[in-house]
Design a protein around this motif. Structure first.
Motif, mmCIF file in Angstrom:
data_model
loop_
_atom_site.group_PDB
_atom_site.id
_atom_site.type_symbol
_atom_site.label_atom_id
_atom_site.label_comp_id
_atom_site.label_asym_id
_atom_site.label_seq_id
_atom_site.Cartn_x
_atom_site.Cartn_y
_atom_site.Cartn_z
ATOM 1 N N ILE A 539 -22.967 22.516 49.619
ATOM 2 C CA ILE A 539 -23.229 21.777 49.735
ATOM 3 C C ILE A 539 -21.539 20.277 49.819
ATOM 4 O O ILE A 539 -20.845 20.355 49.090
ATOM 5 C CB ILE A 539 -24.063 20.623 48.605
ATOM 6 N N PRO A 540 -21.596 19.138 50.448
ATOM 7 C CA PRO A 540 -20.507 18.810 50.756
ATOM 8 C C PRO A 540 -20.603 18.028 49.514
ATOM 9 O O PRO A 540 -21.344 16.931 48.863
ATOM 10 C CB PRO A 540 -20.508 17.983 52.105
ATOM 11 N N ALA A 541 -19.488 17.421 48.279
ATOM 12 C CA ALA A 541 -18.929 16.645 47.397
ATOM 13 C C ALA A 541 -19.167 15.379 47.793
ATOM 14 O O ALA A 541 -19.315 14.371 47.031
ATOM 15 C CB ALA A 541 -17.715 17.196 46.940
ATOM 16 N N GLY A 542 -18.972 14.704 49.625
ATOM 17 C CA GLY A 542 -19.388 13.625 50.362
ATOM 18 C C GLY A 542 -20.121 12.731 50.055
ATOM 19 O O GLY A 542 -20.768 11.621 49.679
ATOM 20 N N LEU A 543 -21.387 14.105 49.652
ATOM 21 C CA LEU A 543 -22.192 13.188 49.495
ATOM 22 C C LEU A 543 -22.658 12.595 48.798
ATOM 23 O O LEU A 543 -23.785 11.292 48.320
ATOM 24 C CB LEU A 543 -23.837 14.231 49.463
ATOM 25 N N GLY A 544 -22.260 12.842 47.385
ATOM 26 C CA GLY A 544 -22.008 11.583 45.453
ATOM 27 C C GLY A 544 -21.701 10.818 46.364
ATOM 28 O O GLY A 544 -21.600 10.169 45.238
ATOM 29 N N PHE A 545 -21.006 9.963 46.857
ATOM 30 C CA PHE A 545 -20.353 8.960 47.098
ATOM 31 C C PHE A 545 -21.074 7.980 47.960
ATOM 32 O O PHE A 545 -20.597 7.163 48.775
ATOM 33 C CB PHE A 545 -19.079 9.205 47.892
ATOM 34 N N SER A 555 -33.937 21.111 50.954
ATOM 35 C CA SER A 555 -34.548 22.581 50.137
ATOM 36 C C SER A 555 -34.541 23.331 51.408
ATOM 37 O O SER A 555 -34.510 23.307 52.247
ATOM 38 C CB SER A 555 -35.712 21.987 49.591
ATOM 39 N N ASN A 556 -35.529 24.331 51.219
ATOM 40 C CA ASN A 556 -35.443 25.746 51.671
ATOM 41 C C ASN A 556 -34.219 25.967 53.171
ATOM 42 O O ASN A 556 -34.716 25.595 54.286
ATOM 43 C CB ASN A 556 -37.266 25.861 52.872
ATOM 44 N N ASN A 557 -33.565 25.745 52.143
ATOM 45 C CA ASN A 557 -32.558 26.433 53.302
ATOM 46 C C ASN A 557 -31.783 27.635 53.318
ATOM 47 O O ASN A 557 -31.969 28.606 51.951
ATOM 48 C CB ASN A 557 -31.384 25.635 53.855
ATOM 49 N N HIS A 558 -29.977 27.735 53.244
ATOM 50 C CA HIS A 558 -29.106 28.965 52.723
ATOM 51 C C HIS A 558 -27.822 28.416 52.148
ATOM 52 O O HIS A 558 -26.510 29.503 52.508
ATOM 53 C CB HIS A 558 -29.191 30.034 53.722
ATOM 54 N N LEU A 559 -27.653 28.005 51.962
ATOM 55 C CA LEU A 559 -26.852 26.846 50.912
ATOM 56 C C LEU A 559 -26.082 27.658 49.918
ATOM 57 O O LEU A 559 -27.439 27.814 48.912
ATOM 58 C CB LEU A 559 -27.415 25.704 50.334
ATOM 59 N N SER A 560 -24.824 28.063 49.932
ATOM 60 C CA SER A 560 -24.907 28.369 48.593
ATOM 61 C C SER A 560 -23.783 27.916 47.821
ATOM 62 O O SER A 560 -23.489 26.629 48.090
ATOM 63 C CB SER A 560 -23.885 29.619 49.389
ATOM 64 N N GLY A 561 -22.936 28.082 46.527
ATOM 65 C CA GLY A 561 -22.087 27.895 45.945
ATOM 66 C C GLY A 561 -23.068 26.837 44.689
ATOM 67 O O GLY A 561 -23.765 26.714 44.756
ATOM 68 N N GLN A 562 -21.645 25.967 43.822
ATOM 69 C CA GLN A 562 -21.879 25.167 42.864
ATOM 70 C C GLN A 562 -22.778 23.611 43.311
ATOM 71 O O GLN A 562 -22.657 23.759 44.241
ATOM 72 C CB GLN A 562 -20.700 25.021 41.804
ATOM 73 N N ILE A 563 -23.493 23.245 42.372
ATOM 74 C CA ILE A 563 -23.924 22.012 43.235
ATOM 75 C C ILE A 563 -22.444 20.632 42.854
ATOM 76 O O ILE A 563 -21.808 20.802 41.602
ATOM 77 C CB ILE A 563 -25.341 21.359 42.190
ATOM 78 N N PRO A 564 -22.239 19.842 43.756
ATOM 79 C CA PRO A 564 -21.304 19.631 43.588
ATOM 80 C C PRO A 564 -21.585 18.392 42.021
ATOM 81 O O PRO A 564 -22.615 17.346 42.468
ATOM 82 C CB PRO A 564 -21.119 18.523 44.499
ATOM 83 N N SER A 565 -20.702 18.029 41.401
ATOM 84 C CA SER A 565 -20.609 17.062 40.046
ATOM 85 C C SER A 565 -21.028 15.477 40.753
ATOM 86 O O SER A 565 -21.631 14.899 39.384
ATOM 87 C CB SER A 565 -19.780 17.813 38.878
ATOM 88 N N GLN A 566 -20.574 15.758 41.859
ATOM 89 C CA GLN A 566 -20.329 13.576 42.367
ATOM 90 C C GLN A 566 -22.373 13.793 42.945
ATOM 91 O O GLN A 566 -22.298 12.445 42.942
ATOM 92 C CB GLN A 566 -19.539 14.165 43.426
ATOM 93 N N LEU A 567 -22.843 14.716 43.119
ATOM 94 C CA LEU A 567 -24.610 14.402 42.976
ATOM 95 C C LEU A 567 -24.947 13.975 41.647
ATOM 96 O O LEU A 567 -25.801 12.352 42.466
ATOM 97 C CB LEU A 567 -24.982 15.797 43.262
#
Length: 1003
Positions: A539-545, A555-567
Motif C-alpha cells: 500500500i503506497p504511503a502516499g495515500l496517507g497524504f 479489500s479482496n486483493n493480493h496486497l502485502s507488506g505492512q500498513i503504512p503508518s501514514q494512513l
C-alpha cells in the motif's frame, strides 16, 4: 349712458386682466399647486425634485395630462414614505394613479374614495397593513384596474370588491391574507385577469361561481391553500388563456371541459392531489404549456395532444399515468421540453421525437419504456438533457448523438443497452454528466473525453481492456464510477494526476500490478474503492497524504507488506483492507474499535485491541517473532507489585474512595433514546468517539463522524459535554435541541436520530451530511475537496446553481419552522456554519441549541440573555433581546449576501458587518454587479444573482417590520427554479422582472 374714451377703456382692460388671472387661477395652476403640496407632504423625494412652480406640470415625466388637466400620476420606485394625503383628490380629473414600489405605510388609503373619476389604481409593493376595508366599493365605480399585491394585507377579501362592475384586472397576490375570498368575485363579468396567488387563505375550495368569469384570460391561485375540487364546469370562462391553481390541496379530477376552452394556452395544476385521467376532449389547439405534474393522475395521454401544434412544454412527471405515448406527440413542431418521468408509461418511444422540433429537454426516466432511443432526438441540434434511466430500453446508443454538441447530460443507467458507445459521444464538447451504469455496454474506454465531462458512471457493464494511460483530456472529471466491469492491466500513474477527481470506484474488475507508488495530484479525492481486483505489492504511503480522503477500500486483493503508518493521519469514515496478505502491527491511530472489521482475513496482522478480531501483538517483537520472556517470572513480579500497592492504599484510605468512584461510574449508565427505527445502539457509537473521528469543535463540545455499519453509512455525533458536572447552559441547549428536533420533520431540517445521555455527558446523534457546512465551501475553510497534498488550500468554486439550490433549501426549512409548525420555532442562530449540505448540495438547517418555541398569544418573546453570532444578529435583538421570526429573517438575509458576494458575515469595512457594507455599497450608487462574487458572476446568471442580492438587502432591513416573512422569501427564491424562469421568459421577461421589487430604505 356716457362712454369712456378709447384710451381709458384700454387702460381699464389692461388693469382688469392681471387681476382676473390672480383671482381665478386656471385648472392647470390649481393642479400644479396640488402637486407641489403633494411633493412637500412626501418630504420632497429626490426623484421628483424637478417639480417646481416655474414649469408646466404636463411636462413632468410622472404626470399625464389631457389638454391642460392632470389625469394621471405615475411615481414608481422612489422614496415616497408615509400615507397618501387627502389633497391628491383635489386633482378632480385624476383617472390613473400608480404609486407601486415605494414605502407607503399604514392602512388602505380611504382618502382615495374622494377621487371620483379613478379608473386605474396600483398601490402594489408597498407596506400597507391591516385588512382591505369592507367599504372599498366607495372607490370610483369606473375602476378598471386594481393592484394591491406584495403588501401586508391580512384577513378576508371583502365581498364589496365584487361591486366594481367594470373591473378588468384584480391583483391581490403575495399578501398575508389569512381569511377567505368571496364567491361573489364570480360576478365580475368584465374581469380578464385575477391573481390571488401566494396567500394563506383558510382551507377552502374554488367557488363554483368562478366559472361565470366569462372574460377572464389569466387566472392565478398558486399556493393559495385551496382545499376541495376544481369546479366541474369551467365552460363559463370562455376567454380563459392562463389557469394556475398549482401547489394547493385540490383533489378530485380535472374538469372534463377544461381543454374545451378554445383560448386556453397555459395550464398549471402541479402539486395537488388530483386523481383520475386527463380529459380527452381537446379543442384548446393553441395550448403552449401543460403542467400536471406531482398529482395522482392515472390513465393515458390523450391522442388529442398530438394535435397541439403550439405545445412547447409537456410536464406530467410524478403521476401514475400509463400506456404508450401517442405517436403524434413526437411530431409536434413546437415541442421543446418533455418531462414525463416517474410514471408507468410503456411501449416504444415515438420515433419522431426531435425530428420536427427543436427539442431541448427529454426526460422519460423511471417508466417501463421498451425498444430503442429515438434516432432523431438531436436532429435540430438543440438537445440539452437526455434522461432515460430506469426503463426497459435496449439496442445501441444512436450514432447520431455524436454530433449533438449541445448535450450536457446523458443518463441512461438501468436499462438493457448493449454494444459500444459511439466514440464521438464520449467527446461531446458540452457534455458534463454521462451515466451508463447497469446495462450491457462493451468496448474500451477512450483516450479522450469531452473537456467538460465531470461525472462518468459506467459500473455494472462489460467494458474491458486497460484504463488509458494518456488522460490529459480527463482533467474535468470529478466522479468516475466503473465498478464491476472487465478492466485489466495496471492502474496508470496518470490517473493520480486528475486533480479534480473526488470519487474513484474501480472495484470488481481484473486489475493487476501494484498501486501507483507516487500519487501526483489526488488533491480532491474523498472516496477510493479498488476492492475485488488482483492488485499486488504494498500500500503506497502516499495515500496517507490525501487530506480529504474519507473512504478507502482495498479489500479482496493480493496486497502485502505492512500498513503504512501514514494512513493513521487520515480522517477515515470507512476503511476496508480485509482479505489481503498484509503483515505486521496495525498503526496506532487505526487500532481502535471503529475499524473492527477493517483488517480481517489478513493472517499476518496483529493488534493490541481485541475488538479487531486479530491475534495479539503482545507476544510479538516488532518483526512479528515470538519472545522468550518467562510467564512464571512475570506472574511473580506482578503479584509482588499488587501486594505492595494494596498495602500502600490501605494506609491512606484510598481503596474506599476508589471503590466509591468505581461504583458511581457503574451507576452512571448510558441511556439511548431513539426517535426513529435504527439499526445501531449506543454500543456502536461510544467506542468510536475517538480523536481520529473528530470533524468539528464548537462552544458546546466536539462533533464526531461515526461509522455504524459495513455499508459505509455513518452518523454525526455531537458531544455536549464531558465535564464532571454538565454546565447548566449546555444542559438547556441539549434539552432545547431534543425538544424541537424530536418533534419536527422536514427535508430541509437536519434529522435528529436519537440522543444518548448519562449523568455527566450528553450525545446527540444526527444524520451525517457529507458536504459538511456551507461556510466551509463559501469561505475556503477546508471544504471537503480543497486541500492539496502539500497542505496548500485550493479554491473549489461553489457554482451559482448549487448556491441557489442551497438558498432555496435553507429558506424552506426556516419557512416550515416559522409558518407550518404547530408552534412557531425561532432558531436564533441562523448562520452559514449551521447550514449543512448533503452529497447533492441540498441544504438543511442545523444546531437548534438556541432555538425558541414562541407562545401563540404573543408577538414577541423576551429572552433573559442575548444569543447569536456576530454579523448575523438583527439590530433590534442586540438592544432589546426581543425574539420573533424576523431575527431569523435578518440572519438568513446575511446568508444570501454571503452566497452572492462570497464575503463572510463579519467581512465589511473595518467597523461594519457584511450587511452594513452591502447597504452602504448600494445606497452609495456603486454598480450592484461590483458587489457580486467574481467566481459566479457569469452573464447567464447575472439577473438571478442580482435578484438574490437584493433579497438579501431586504431581509437585512434595520426595521423588523420592513423585512419579508420567510414564506415570502421562499416564494421569491423558488421563482428562480428552471421551470419558473422558463415560464417568466415565456411571459415576456425574466424571473427578476416578475419578483416583487426589493426596497432599499435609508440606513
Amino acid at each position: 349712458m356716457s362712454v369712456l374714451p378709447l384710451p381709458s377703456l384700454l387702460l381699464l382692460l389692461l388693469f382688469l386682466r392681471p387681476f382676473h388671472v390672480i383671482s381665478q387661477p386656471t385648472t392647470i395652476q390649481n393642479d400644479q399647486n396640488t402637486l407641489l403640496n403633494l411633493k412637500r407632504s412626501w418630504s420632497n423625494p429626490t426623484a421628483i425634485s424637478h417639480w417646481n412652480a416655474s414649469s408646466n406640470p404636463c411636462s413632468w415625466p410622472e404626470i399625464t395630462c389631457s389638454g391642460t388637466t392632470v389625469i394621471g400620476i405615475t411615481i414608481v420606485n422612489t422614496d415616497i414614505t408615509g400615507p397618501i394625503p387627502p389633497m391628491i383628490c383635489d386633482l378632480k380629473n385624476l383617472t390613473h394613479l400608480d404609486l407601486n414600489y415605494n414605502y407607503i405605510t399604514g392602512a388602505f388609503p380611504t382618502t382615495l374614495y374622494s377621487c371620483t373619476n379613478l379608473q386605474y389604481l396600483d398601490l402594489s409593493q408597498n407596506f400597507f397593513v391591516g385588512t382591505i376595508p369592507e367599504d372599498i366599493s366607495r372607490l370610483s365605480p369606473d375602476l378598471r384596474y386594481l393592484s394591491l399585491f406584495s403588501n401586508n394585507f391580512t384577513g378576508d377579501i371583502p365581498v364589496s370588491i365584487s361591486r366594481f362592475s367594470k373591473l378588468s384586472s384584480l391583483q391581490l397576490h403575495q399578501n398575508l391574507f389569512n381569511g377567505s375570498f368571496p364567491e361573489e368575485i364570480g360576478n365580475l363579468n368584465q374581469l380578464e385577469e385575477l391573481n390571488l396567488s401566494y396567500n394563506k387563505f383558510i382551507p377552502s375550495r374554488l367557488p363554483q361561481s368562478f366559472t361565470r368569469l366569462e372574460k377572464v384570460r389569466r387566472f392565478y391561485m398558486t399556493e393559495a391553500n385551496l382545499i376541495g375540487e376544481i369546479p366541474a364546469n369551467l365552460s363559463g370562462m370562455a376567454a380563459l388563456e392562463l389557469l394556475d391553481l398549482s401547489v394547493n390541496s385540490l383533489n378530485g379530477s380535472i374538469p372534463s371541459d377544461l381543454f374545451l376552452l378554445k383560448n386556453l394556452t397555459e395550464v398549471y395544476l402541479y402539486g395537488n392531489n388530483l386523481t383520475g385521467g386527463i380529459p380527452d376532449s381537446i379543442e384548446a389547439l393553441n395550448m403552449e404549456i401543460i403542467d400536471l405534474s406531482a398529482n395522482k393522475l392515472t390513465g393515458k395521454i390523450p391522442d388529442g395532444f398530438g394535435n397541439l401544434t403550439h405545445l412547447t412544454n409537456l410536464t406530467l412527471m410524478f403521476n401514475q399515468l400509463s400506456g404508450e405515448i401517442p405517436v403524434g406527440v413526437g411530431r409536434l413542431p413546437s415541442l421543446r421540453d418533455v418531462r414525463i418521468f416517474t410514471n408507468n408509461f410503456s411501449g416504444p418511444l415515438p420515433p419522431d421525437f426531435g425530428r420536427y422540433s427543436e427539442l431541448q429537454i427529454f426526460e422519460v426516466s423511471q417508466n417501463q419504456f421498451s425498444g430503442n432511443i429515438p434516432e432523431n432526438l438531436c436532429y435540430n441540434r438543440s438537445l440539452i438533457g437526455l434522461i432515460v434511466f430506469n426503463n426497459n430500453l435496449s439496442g445501441t446508443i444512436p450514432k447520431s448523438l455524436e454530433t449533438c454538441r449541445t448535450l450536457k447530460s446523458f443518463q441512461a443507467q438501468g436499462n438493457q443497452f448493449s454494444g459500444a458507445i459511439p466514440d464521438g459521444v464520449w467527446k461531446i464538447p458540452s457534455l458534463k454528466t454521462m451515466m451508463m451504469s447497469d446495462n450491457s455496454f462493451s468496448g474500451e474506454l477512450p483516450q479522450e473525453l469531452g473537456p467538460k465531462l465531470s461525472t462518468l458512471e459506467i459500473s455494472n457493464n462489460r467494458f474491458s481492456g486497460q484504463i488509458p494511460t494518456k488522460l490529459s483530456s480527463w482533467t474535468s472529471l470529478v466522479v468516475f464510477r466503473a465498478s464491476h466491469n472487465l478492466f485489466d492491466g495496471a492502474i496508470p500513474q496518470n490517473l493520480t494526476a486528475l486533480a479534480n477527481l473526488a470519487t474513484l470506484l474501480l472495484d470488481g474488475n481484473q486489475l493487476t500490478g501494484s498501486l501507483p507508488a507516487t500519487i501526483v495530484s489526488w488533491d480532491s479525492l474523498t472516496t477510493l474503492n479498488l476492492s475485488g481486483n488482483q492488485l499486488t505489492g504494498q500500500i503506497p504511503a502516499g495515500l496517507g497524504f490525501l487530506a480529504v480522503l474519507t473512504a478507502l477500500d482495498l479489500s479482496n486483493n493480493h496486497l502485502s507488506g505492512q500498513i503504512p503508518s501514514q494512513l493513521g493521519r487520515l480522517r477515515l469514515v470507512s476503511l476496508d483492507l480485509s482479505a489481503n496478505r498484509l503483515t505486521g502491527i496495525i498503526p496506532g491511530q487505526l487500532d481502535n474499535a471503529a475499524f473492527d472489521k477493517s483488517f480481517l482475513k489478513n493472517p499476518g496482522l496483529c493488534s493490541n485491541n481485541p475488538s479487531l478480531g486479530l491475534s495479539s501483538c503482545g507476544s510479538r517483537s516488532e518483526n512479528g517473532r515470538s519472545t522468550k520472556i518467562s510467564s512464571k517470572f512475570v506472574a511473580i513480579i506482578a503479584a509482588i507489585a499488587v501486594i505492595l500497592l494494596i498495602l500502600a492504599l490501605l494506609s491512606t484510605g484510598y481503596v474506599v474512595a476508589l471503590y466509591r468512584r468505581k461504583k458511581n461510574r457503574l451507576d452512571s449508565k448510558w441511556k439511548f433514546t431513539s426517535f426513529q427505527k435504527l439499526t445501531f445502539t449506543e454500543s456502536t457509537i461510544l467506542p468510536r468517539l475517538t480523536d481520529n473521528n473528530v470533524i468539528g469543535e464548537g462552544g458546546s463540545g466536539k462533533v464526531y463522524r461515526v461509522p455504524v455499519n459495513r455499508s459505509g453509512d455513518f452518523v454525526a455525533v455531537k458531544k455536549i459535554s464531558n465535564a464532571k458536572d454538565l454546565d447548566q447552559r449546555l444542559e438547556k441547549q441539549f434539552l432545547a435541541e431534543v425538544e424541537i428536533l424530536s418533534t419536527i420533520r422536514h427535508s430541509n431540517i437536519v434529522k435528529l436520530m436519537g440522543c444518548i445521555s448519562c449523568d455527566n455527558s450528553k450525545l446527540l446523534v444526527y444524520e451525517y451530511l457529507e458536504n459538511r457546512s456551507l461556510d466551509r465551501w463559501l469561505h475556503r475553510k477546508q471544504a471537503p475537496s480543497n486541500r492539496g497534498l502539500n497542505g496548500s488550500v485550493r479554491h473549489v468554486v461553489l457554482d451559482w446553481p448549487k448556491r441557489l439550490r442551497i438558498a432555496i433549501g435553507a429558506a424552506r426549512g426556516l419557512c416550515y419552522m416559522h409558518h407550518d409548525c404547530s408552534q412557531v420555532v425561532v432558531h436564533r442562530d441562523v448562520k452559514s456554519s449551521n447550514v449543512l449540505l448533503d452529497g447533492e448540495f441540498n441544504a438543511k438547517i442545523a444546531d437548534f441549541g438556541l432555538a425558541k418555541i414562541l407562545a401563540k398569544d404573543t408577538e414577541f418573546n423576551v429572552m433573559s440573555t442575548m444569543a447569536g453570532s456576530c454579523g448575523y444578529m438583527a439590530p433590534e435583538y442586540a438592544y432589546t433581546t426581543k425574539v420573533n421570526e424576523k431575527i431569523d429573517v435578518y440572519s438568513f438575509g446575511v446568508i444570501l449576501l454571503e452566497l452572492t458576494t462570497g464575503k463572510e458575515a463579519s467581512d465589511g469595512s473595518e467597523h461594519s458587518s457584511l450587511a452594513e457594507w452591502a447597504w452602504q455599497h448600494t445606497l452609495g450608487g456603486a454598480p450592484m454587479a461590483d458587489a457580486l462574487d467574481n467566481d459566479v458572476n457569469e452573464p447567464v446568471y447575472l439577473n438571478e444573482i442580482t435578484g438574490v442580492f437584493k433579497l438579501g438587502l431586504w431581509c437585512t432591513s434595520k426595521l423588523a417590520s420592513n423585512r419579508p416573512s420567510m414564506k415570502e422569501v421562499c416564494q421569491m427564491l423558488q421563482r428562480y427554479s428552471p421551470a419558473a424562469v422558463g415560464r417568466m421568459e415565456k411571459n415576456g421577461g425574466d424571473a427578476v422582472d416578475h419578483l416583487p421589487l426589493l426596497k432599499l430604505e435609508n440606513v
